[in-house]
Design a protein around this motif. Structure first.
Motif, PDB file in Angstrom:
ATOM      1  N   GLU A   1       0.826  -1.215   0.000  1.00 17.83           N
ATOM      2  CA  GLU A   1       0.000   0.000   0.000  1.00 17.83           C
ATOM      3  C   GLU A   1       0.858   1.262   0.000  1.00 17.83           C
ATOM      4  O   GLU A   1       0.509   2.265  -0.631  1.00 17.83           O
ATOM      5  N   LYS A   2       1.992   1.227   0.695  1.00 21.05           N
ATOM      6  CA  LYS A   2       2.881   2.388   0.712  1.00 21.05           C
ATOM      7  C   LYS A   2       3.597   2.553  -0.625  1.00 21.05           C
ATOM      8  O   LYS A   2       3.822   3.682  -1.082  1.00 21.05           O
ATOM      9  N   TYR A   3       3.952   1.441  -1.244  1.00 18.37           N
ATOM     10  CA  TYR A   3       4.578   1.528  -2.569  1.00 18.37           C
ATOM     11  C   TYR A   3       3.624   2.161  -3.576  1.00 18.37           C
ATOM     12  O   TYR A   3       4.045   2.961  -4.422  1.00 18.37           O
ATOM     13  N   THR A   4       2.339   1.814  -3.472  1.00 19.60           N
ATOM     14  CA  THR A   4       1.356   2.428  -4.375  1.00 19.60           C
ATOM     15  C   THR A   4       1.277   3.937  -4.157  1.00 19.60           C
ATOM     16  O   THR A   4       1.181   4.705  -5.123  1.00 19.60           O
ATOM     17  N   GLU A   5       1.358   4.372  -2.905  1.00 17.85           N
ATOM     18  CA  GLU A   5       1.311   5.807  -2.621  1.00 17.85           C
ATOM     19  C   GLU A   5       2.566   6.511  -3.131  1.00 17.85           C
ATOM     20  O   GLU A   5       2.483   7.625  -3.660  1.00 17.85           O
ATOM     21  N   VAL A   6       3.717   5.882  -2.961  1.00 21.76           N
ATOM     22  CA  VAL A   6       4.948   6.474  -3.483  1.00 21.76           C
ATOM     23  C   VAL A   6       4.899   6.547  -5.004  1.00 21.76           C
ATOM     24  O   VAL A   6       5.286   7.560  -5.612  1.00 21.76           O
ATOM     25  N   PHE A   7       4.413   5.482  -5.632  1.00 23.63           N
ATOM     26  CA  PHE A   7       4.333   5.459  -7.091  1.00 23.63           C
ATOM     27  C   PHE A   7       3.387   6.543  -7.602  1.00 23.63           C
ATOM     28  O   PHE A   7       3.645   7.170  -8.627  1.00 23.63           O
TER      29      PHE A   7
ATOM     30  N   GLU B   1       9.040  12.352   0.544  1.00 18.95           N
ATOM     31  CA  GLU B   1       8.647  13.461   1.403  1.00 18.95           C
ATOM     32  C   GLU B   1       7.143  13.684   1.402  1.00 18.95           C
ATOM     33  O   GLU B   1       6.602  14.254   2.352  1.00 18.95           O
ATOM     34  N   VAL B   2       6.465  13.266   0.351  1.00 16.69           N
ATOM     35  CA  VAL B   2       5.013  13.407   0.308  1.00 16.69           C
ATOM     36  C   VAL B   2       4.370  12.576   1.420  1.00 16.69           C
ATOM     37  O   VAL B   2       3.374  12.983   2.029  1.00 16.69           O
ATOM     38  N   LEU B   3       4.957  11.411   1.714  1.00 17.49           N
ATOM     39  CA  LEU B   3       4.426  10.524   2.760  1.00 17.49           C
ATOM     40  C   LEU B   3       5.116  10.729   4.094  1.00 17.49           C
ATOM     41  O   LEU B   3       4.707  10.130   5.092  1.00 17.49           O
ATOM     42  N   GLY B   4       6.171  11.530   4.114  1.00 20.28           N
ATOM     43  CA  GLY B   4       6.946  11.662   5.342  1.00 20.28           C
ATOM     44  C   GLY B   4       7.803  10.451   5.626  1.00 20.28           C
ATOM     45  O   GLY B   4       8.126  10.169   6.789  1.00 20.28           O
ATOM     46  N   ALA B   5       8.180   9.701   4.595  1.00 17.46           N
ATOM     47  CA  ALA B   5       8.958   8.473   4.747  1.00 17.46           C
ATOM     48  C   ALA B   5      10.423   8.750   4.448  1.00 17.46           C
ATOM     49  O   ALA B   5      10.797   9.814   3.940  1.00 17.46           O
ATOM     50  N   ASN B   6      11.265   7.761   4.729  1.00 16.97           N
ATOM     51  CA  ASN B   6      12.696   7.874   4.464  1.00 16.97           C
ATOM     52  C   ASN B   6      13.249   6.605   3.833  1.00 16.97           C
ATOM     53  O   ASN B   6      14.353   6.171   4.146  1.00 16.97           O
ATOM     54  N   TRP B   7      12.465   5.976   2.966  1.00 20.17           N
ATOM     55  CA  TRP B   7      12.980   4.837   2.230  1.00 20.17           C
ATOM     56  C   TRP B   7      14.066   5.289   1.267  1.00 20.17           C
ATOM     57  O   TRP B   7      14.091   6.444   0.823  1.00 20.17           O
ATOM     58  N   THR B   8      14.941   4.371   0.918  1.00 24.00           N
ATOM     59  CA  THR B   8      16.031   4.656  -0.001  1.00 24.00           C
ATOM     60  C   THR B   8      15.861   3.818  -1.265  1.00 24.00           C
ATOM     61  O   THR B   8      15.028   2.903  -1.331  1.00 24.00           O
ATOM     62  N   LEU B   9      16.680   4.122  -2.266  1.00 17.67           N
ATOM     63  CA  LEU B   9      16.622   3.344  -3.491  1.00 17.67           C
ATOM     64  C   LEU B   9      17.015   1.890  -3.251  1.00 17.67           C
ATOM     65  O   LEU B   9      16.521   0.988  -3.933  1.00 17.67           O
ATOM     66  N   HIS B  10      17.885   1.654  -2.288  1.00 18.49           N
ATOM     67  CA  HIS B  10      18.286   0.270  -2.014  1.00 18.49           C
ATOM     68  C   HIS B  10      17.151  -0.523  -1.375  1.00 18.49           C
ATOM     69  O   HIS B  10      17.131  -1.758  -1.478  1.00 18.49           O
TER      70      HIS B  10
ATOM     71  N   LEU C   1      14.239  -0.538  -2.487  1.00 17.10           N
ATOM     72  CA  LEU C   1      13.518  -1.118  -3.620  1.00 17.10           C
ATOM     73  C   LEU C   1      14.122  -2.463  -4.004  1.00 17.10           C
ATOM     74  O   LEU C   1      13.400  -3.385  -4.390  1.00 17.10           O
ATOM     75  N   ARG C   2      15.431  -2.589  -3.901  1.00 16.82           N
ATOM     76  CA  ARG C   2      16.079  -3.875  -4.166  1.00 16.82           C
ATOM     77  C   ARG C   2      15.678  -4.912  -3.117  1.00 16.82           C
ATOM     78  O   ARG C   2      15.419  -6.078  -3.455  1.00 16.82           O
ATOM     79  N   HIS C   3      15.603  -4.486  -1.851  1.00 20.65           N
ATOM     80  CA  HIS C   3      15.141  -5.403  -0.811  1.00 20.65           C
ATOM     81  C   HIS C   3      13.685  -5.818  -1.052  1.00 20.65           C
ATOM     82  O   HIS C   3      13.322  -6.984  -0.841  1.00 20.65           O
ATOM     83  N   THR C   4      12.862  -4.877  -1.479  1.00 20.99           N
ATOM     84  CA  THR C   4      11.457  -5.194  -1.755  1.00 20.99           C
ATOM     85  C   THR C   4      11.340  -6.225  -2.871  1.00 20.99           C
ATOM     86  O   THR C   4      10.549  -7.178  -2.784  1.00 20.99           O
ATOM     87  N   ALA C   5      12.145  -6.055  -3.928  1.00 14.39           N
ATOM     88  CA  ALA C   5      12.125  -7.025  -5.021  1.00 14.39           C
ATOM     89  C   ALA C   5      12.580  -8.397  -4.550  1.00 14.39           C
ATOM     90  O   ALA C   5      12.027  -9.428  -4.972  1.00 14.39           O
ATOM     91  N   THR C   6      13.563  -8.445  -3.656  1.00 12.31           N
ATOM     92  CA  THR C   6      14.052  -9.731  -3.150  1.00 12.31           C
ATOM     93  C   THR C   6      12.979 -10.432  -2.342  1.00 12.31           C
ATOM     94  O   THR C   6      12.784 -11.657  -2.471  1.00 12.31           O
ATOM     95  N   PHE C   7      12.293  -9.693  -1.480  1.00 12.92           N
ATOM     96  CA  PHE C   7      11.219 -10.296  -0.697  1.00 12.92           C
ATOM     97  C   PHE C   7      10.118 -10.843  -1.609  1.00 12.92           C
ATOM     98  O   PHE C   7       9.566 -11.922  -1.357  1.00 12.92           O
ATOM     99  N   LEU C   8       9.777 -10.112  -2.663  1.00 14.10           N
ATOM    100  CA  LEU C   8       8.739 -10.577  -3.578  1.00 14.10           C
ATOM    101  C   LEU C   8       9.164 -11.854  -4.295  1.00 14.10           C
ATOM    102  O   LEU C   8       8.344 -12.763  -4.519  1.00 14.10           O
TER     103      LEU C   8
END
Length: 430
Positions: free
Chosen positions: A222-228, A336-345, A347-354
């Motif tokens: 759900e957060k990835y959808t908001e970031v996208f 910053e729109v969500l107030g989050a601090n995820w990094t580009l890396h 996204l690599r962890h997210t792909a690995t989990f999937l």
């Protein structure tokens, strides 16, 4: 030479911004460490050149050069020659990195100006304090102190730097000011190791800090959808879709050329970070849809087109290939729109989990897609994440609350089965 410096005041010491690490754009010497007068520091130049000859990544001299620059600034401030540094100097330097605040960086536009005339950065009242956990992601924000990983990397760089010059017998250097742990120098490492168990990573430096193990974090769906949804262009949407679909590192995807995106085979080619080898990665159909939308829009604006041209470009003239820093800032603005601090890396962890969540996907294939050398590297994804632990804990408390609110009476004891008693004791009981 005396080892103690009783008159050195580390509490009020501020690391001076003198000297610099210059990016030369020269493949033979990509980075140069310059002194306050703009002259190259020869001991560091020899060390970095030897590192390049050992087939290191072009970005490795930059990482090592920043640690050397920090150490040289410390030496310049106290008037110490690099080959005259002793253990007390190394101890004070590592102690300062542990307890002192990181020096505030001055923007290049404000260098040389009066500090009172420099505008202060705007701060948000709801922004978490430095070093505290982000309320959206749970990841700690960047703190005011040097992170343990930064201090550990710096200690390793300086210790190997002095070991390198000790082997070459450079200058008047006699001992390494960054020694190994005392009780480990007198014996062979792992001499009592059980061969049935794996080798453990041990701290080798005397002043090397303990680095906590990092647990990879995934971005919830759900957060990835908001970031996208917060992205501003088709280029950014295509980049995000490819990062999550392929698991490629951020800088690896930026090396792709226009001929590397093969829609028919549903693959995209990248240059691997470590081996510098070319590898085709499978991707999702949605990523190619966003890529096509981006290319049609970019080619109409005049972006260079050709099989050997870079795949990713800036959105405004003059057209330049997209670099890592620009991509990182793009993702930061979406966060910053969500107030989050995820990094580009992440996204690599997210792909690995999937990939690992798919029971039909063998782990050895995931290892090849991610470009890991060892299959055991995927073990870090078997540890429970923060979100998994919290979700499981809350579910446990909910079940306990449900039991307290609706206690069920114990079922009555069942009557004896006469047929079973007859088998045991005979038919006279009936």
């Amino acid at each position: 030479m005396p080892d103690e410096h009783p008159g050195r005041d580390l509490k009020s010491f501020v690391l001076p911004e003198i000297g610099q690490l210059l990016e030369t754009k020269d493949p033979w010497e990509p980075f140069q460490l310059l002194d306050p007068f703009g002259k190259p520091v020869q001991p560091a130049a020899v060390y970095l050149k030897d590192m390049m000859a050992a087939d290191s990544s072009p970005l490795t001299p930059r990482s090592y050069g920043m640690d050397l620059l920090r150490w040289w600034r410390f030496l310049w401030f106290f008037g110490i020659e690099w080959d005259r540094a002793v253990r007390g100097d190394a101890r004070d330097f590592m102690l300062w990195m542990k307890l002192a605040d990181k020096p505030a960086r001055v923007h290049w536009r404000h260098r040389g100006k009066d500090p009172t005339q420099i505008p202060q950065p705007r701060t948000q009242a709801d922004r978490p304090a430095p070093g505290t956990a982000n309320p959206v992601t749970g990841k700690p924000t960047v703190g005011k102190k040097y992170a343990p990983s930064t201090r550990a990397h710096c200690e390793t760089v300086l210790r190997t730097f002095y070991d390198f010059h000790l082997e070459r017998n450079t200058g008047s250097l006699l001992v390494n000011p960054f020694p190994l742990v005392r009780n480990r120098r007198s014996s062979r490492t792992n001499e009592h190791h059980n061969p049935e168990k794996e080798f453990q990573r041990q701290r080798t430096g005397l002043y090397r800090p303990k680095v906590p193990k990092r647990i990879p974090r995934r971005i919830p769906d759900e957060k990835y959808t908001e970031v996208f949804a917060g992205l501003r262009s088709h280029r950014d949407r295509a980049l995000l879709a490819f990062w999550v679909a392929t698991g490629a590192r951020a800088e690896e995807l930026l090396t792709s050329r226009q001929a590397d995106a093969i829609v028919g085979q549903q693959t995209i080619g990248v240059i691997r970070k470590g081996t510098r080898e070319y590898q085709e990665l499978p991707s999702a159909p949605d990523a190619f849809v966003w890529l096509r939308l981006y290319q049609e829009e970019a080619w109409k604006k005049g972006v260079p087109r050709g099989r050997t041209q870079p795949l990713w470009w800036t959105l405004r003239r003059p057209w330049r290939p997209l670099e890592y820093d620009a991509a990182r800032m793009m993702f930061k603005r979406a966060n910053e729109v969500l107030g989050a601090n995820w990094t580009l890396h992440d996204l690599r962890h997210t792909a690995t989990f999937l990939l690992l969540d798919d029971p039909s996907m063998p782990a050895v294939y995931v290892q090849h897609i991610l470009g890991h050398k060892y299959l055991s590297t995927l073990d870090i994804y078997n540890r429970p994440t923060r979100d998994d632990v919290i979700t499981a804990g809350l579910a446990h408390h909910a079940r306990q609350q449900h039991r307290r609110e609706s206690p069920s009476s114990a079922p009555p004891a069942p009557a004896y089965n006469p047929e079973s008693l007859n088998v045991l004791f005979g038919s006279r009981l009936t």
